[in-house]
Design an enzyme around this catalytic site. Structure first.
Site, short mmCIF file in Angstrom:
data_model
loop_
_atom_site.label_atom_id
_atom_site.label_comp_id
_atom_site.label_asym_id
_atom_site.label_seq_id
_atom_site.Cartn_x
_atom_site.Cartn_y
_atom_site.Cartn_z
N ASP A 9 -2.59 -11.14 -2.41
CA ASP A 9 -2.84 -11.62 -1.05
C ASP A 9 -3.71 -10.63 -0.26
O ASP A 9 -3.73 -9.43 -0.55
CB ASP A 9 -1.51 -11.77 -0.29
CG ASP A 9 -0.68 -12.94 -0.75
OD1 ASP A 9 -1.05 -13.58 -1.75
OD2 ASP A 9 0.35 -13.20 -0.11
N HIS A 66 -4.78 -13.83 9.43
CA HIS A 66 -3.56 -13.15 9.00
C HIS A 66 -3.06 -12.22 10.11
O HIS A 66 -2.61 -11.10 9.86
CB HIS A 66 -3.83 -12.36 7.72
CG HIS A 66 -2.59 -11.90 7.00
ND1 HIS A 66 -1.97 -10.71 7.26
CD2 HIS A 66 -1.88 -12.47 6.01
CE1 HIS A 66 -0.92 -10.56 6.47
NE2 HIS A 66 -0.84 -11.62 5.70
N HIS A 164 -0.91 -7.06 -3.29
CA HIS A 164 -1.96 -7.06 -2.27
C HIS A 164 -3.14 -6.21 -2.73
O HIS A 164 -2.96 -5.01 -3.00
CB HIS A 164 -1.41 -6.53 -0.95
CG HIS A 164 -0.30 -7.37 -0.40
ND1 HIS A 164 1.00 -7.27 -0.88
CD2 HIS A 164 -0.28 -8.32 0.56
CE1 HIS A 164 1.76 -8.13 -0.24
NE2 HIS A 164 1.01 -8.78 0.65
#
Length: 218
Positions: A9, A66, A164
């Site tokens: 992500d 985000h 991530h």
């Protein structure tokens, strides 16, 4: 033995995503990258998304900014724009199922994920909502996440792991994690555990009440 699906992500990041791609390619592994629209729009971002797609990885939508979990957004139209703006940008590379992962604000699986407008957008536009069942917090503890991730994998038959590709130093340990997981019996796969996919191609597969803010926005 356990099944393991990898996802990344918050990229792409020019200083990190190439390392992740190289590490996966060296081991013949495929993952899903849930990208941020604003990062794909930055110089070099689209090129990294294209490389990921060309190497067989799935490209999914992780909102534009985000910045705020969609379940906490109250401004009419804002949640829909977070989803649709990113999807429009990545559409040529996006998985046919229109994969979308909401922002959990630290891995939380609760009503912070979506507001009613966001859920309506996902339903109307035929998205597949992909959640998770393991978050080793690599962004917060870039040196220590590997063992936590291995423990999470060992605790369940099929893990959908959230990592991530961010410049924290955590991905320097990705190769070690993958090799240890393989030694411990991981069967790597690219599809998702059904329990982590409550919405598929715009149709509810599971009850999503617990992931949507009560009430209405806009």
């Amino acid at each position: 033995m356990f099944d393991l699906t990898l996802s990344f992500d918050n990229g792409p990041e020019p200083e990190v995503t190439p390392l992740v791609l190289d590490t996966l390619r060296a081991r013949g592994l495929l993952a899903t990258f849930f990208v941020l629209g604003r990062k794909v729009a930055q110089p070099g971002g689209m090129e990294l998304a294209r490389r990921s797609h060309a190497e067989g990885h799935h490209i999914g939508n992780h909102t534009w900014n985000h910045a705020t979990p969609l379940g906490e957004i109250t401004e009419p139209g804002a949640a829909a724009a977070e989803i649709r703006r990113t999807q429009e940008l990545i559409e040529p590379l996006a998985h046919p199922d229109r994969l979308f992962r909401p922002f959990g604000g630290g891995g939380n699986l609760d009503r912070r994920l979506l507001n009613p407008e966001a859920l309506g957008t996902l339903l109307d536009d035929g998205f597949t909502c992909v959640l998770w069942n393991a978050v080793p917090r690599d962004w917060a503890e870039p040196e220590e996440w590997c063992e936590r991730a291995l423990d999470q994998c060992a605790s369940q038959p099929w893990t959908l792991l959230v990592l991530h590709d961010l410049p924290t130093g955590a991905m320097a340990h990705l190769g070690r994690f993958l090799d240890l997981a393989a030694e411990r019996g991981a069967r790597f796969r690219q599809d998702f555990p059904p329990g982590c996919v409550p919405l598929r191609r715009g149709h509810l597969a599971h009850d999503m009440t617990g992931y949507v803010t009560a009430g209405a926005t806009g």
